[in-house]
Motif scaffolding. Structure first.
Motif, PDB file in Angstrom:
ATOM      1  N   UNK A 165       0.862  -1.252  -0.022  1.00 17.29           N
ATOM      2  CA  UNK A 165      -0.038  -0.047   0.058  1.00 17.29           C
ATOM      3  C   UNK A 165       0.879   1.158   0.030  1.00 17.29           C
ATOM      4  N   UNK A 166       0.843   1.860  -1.132  1.00 19.95           N
ATOM      5  CA  UNK A 166       1.473   3.383  -1.195  1.00 19.95           C
ATOM      6  C   UNK A 166       0.672   4.380  -0.877  1.00 19.95           C
ATOM      7  N   UNK A 167       0.345   4.950   0.271  1.00 19.03           N
ATOM      8  CA  UNK A 167      -0.713   6.049   0.656  1.00 19.03           C
ATOM      9  C   UNK A 167       0.072   7.004   1.754  1.00 19.03           C
ATOM     10  N   UNK A 168       0.045   8.109   1.491  1.00 19.82           N
ATOM     11  CA  UNK A 168       0.600   9.153   2.400  1.00 19.82           C
ATOM     12  C   UNK A 168      -0.217   9.557   3.483  1.00 19.82           C
ATOM     13  N   UNK A 169      -1.407   9.060   3.562  1.00 21.80           N
ATOM     14  CA  UNK A 169      -2.180   9.532   4.627  1.00 21.80           C
ATOM     15  C   UNK A 169      -2.271   8.182   5.614  1.00 21.80           C
ATOM     16  N   UNK A 170      -1.856   8.355   6.593  1.00 29.05           N
ATOM     17  CA  UNK A 170      -1.544   7.131   7.552  1.00 29.05           C
ATOM     18  C   UNK A 170      -2.872   6.586   7.882  1.00 29.05           C
ATOM     19  N   UNK A 171      -3.893   7.381   8.334  1.00 31.03           N
ATOM     20  CA  UNK A 171      -5.053   6.998   8.847  1.00 31.03           C
ATOM     21  C   UNK A 171      -5.810   6.277   7.604  1.00 31.03           C
TER      22      UNK A 171
END
Length: 258
Positions: A5-11
């Motif tokens: 998963x490449x996603x900059x929003x931690x939540x």
């Protein structure tokens, strides 16, 4: 199976990971918040499915996906985009050949159904695609080595040493030509009379002498010689792949190889 998963929003990243974890507890799910971290994980592991946010920290998901496609083992891998920006999807399909996209906020049912279909298909493909070779180490010992885990091969005085992600194996009486015939892989290429390398693990090529270079590998201390004879073949394999080519270093030596 391995997912990234490449996603900059931690939540949002944690929510997506939790949803995917409900499909099967045995799934290995890696996380990255930016392009560099995602590429590092991708090179060090074998990722089966990518979930990539269109907008990433200090980059874009499209740029990351283009770099992933340049890595040989991911040329046809499953990529799913995560987005609120539907206008980018046409570009994603054209440039990256992604499988599908998921709109934010995530619909749990749609996410799970889509992922299950890919997991089923990927499971079939993995059985077909992942190849291995069996080496005779002598004294009645045979070892199975997955070809995609081979980093490089070296031959010295009729002893072939196979360097892999797991260990090094010495095979007596096997020439470099014989080993390449046995392995039969288009991404393991001869770079010197004594060496052959897996192009997917190369992180840097540095000029060593006037007629030779050194090849360095991701997370592996040893390096090998790239001789002038094979330079064009190796360089061609890395066209547009972002490999660093550095100038001649001070005090370089060819270590007795030609």
């Amino acid at each position: 199976m391995n997912m990234l998963i490449a996603e900059d929003d931690r939540i949002q990243r944690e929510n997506l990971k939790k949803m995917l974890g409900e499909i099967d507890k045995s799934l290995i799910i890696y996380e990255a918040e930016d392009k560099d971290e995602a590429l590092k994980i991708s090179r060090e592991n074998i990722i089966d499915i990518f979930y990539i946010d269109i907008v990433l920290k200090n980059s874009s998901g499209l740029d990351l996906s283009i770099e992933i496609r340049k890595i040989y083992k991911y040329e046809f891998s499953w990529i799913i985009f995560l987005t609120t920006h539907v206008e980018y999807i046409t570009q994603a399909f054209k440039e990256v050949h992604c499988y599908d996209y998921i709109l934010k906020p995530y619909d749990k049912k749609d996410l799970i159904n889509m992922s299950k279909k890919i997991i089923l298909r990927q499971g079939i493909n993995t059985v077909i695609k992942r190849k291995y070779v069996v080496f005779n180490l002598g004294d009645g010992i045979f070892i199975k080595v997955y070809i995609d885990e081979i980093i490089f091969i070296e031959v010295y005085i009729r002893t072939c040493t196979v360097h892999t992600k797991r260990a090094k194996y010495e095979v007596k009486g096997l020439s470099l030509k014989q080993s390449l015939t046995l392995i039969n892989s288009d991404y393991i290429i001869q770079c010197h009379k004594s060496f052959a390398v897996n192009i997917n693990y190369i992180i840097k090529i540095e000029k060593s002498t006037i007629k030779s270079y050194k090849i360095f590998f991701e997370n592996y201390e040893e390096n090998v010689i790239l001789s002038y004879k094979y330079k064009d073949v190796i360089m061609k394999s890395f066209k547009n792949n972002g490999v660093d080519i550095l100038p001649l270093s001070n005090g370089g030596s060819d270590n007795g190889y030609n």
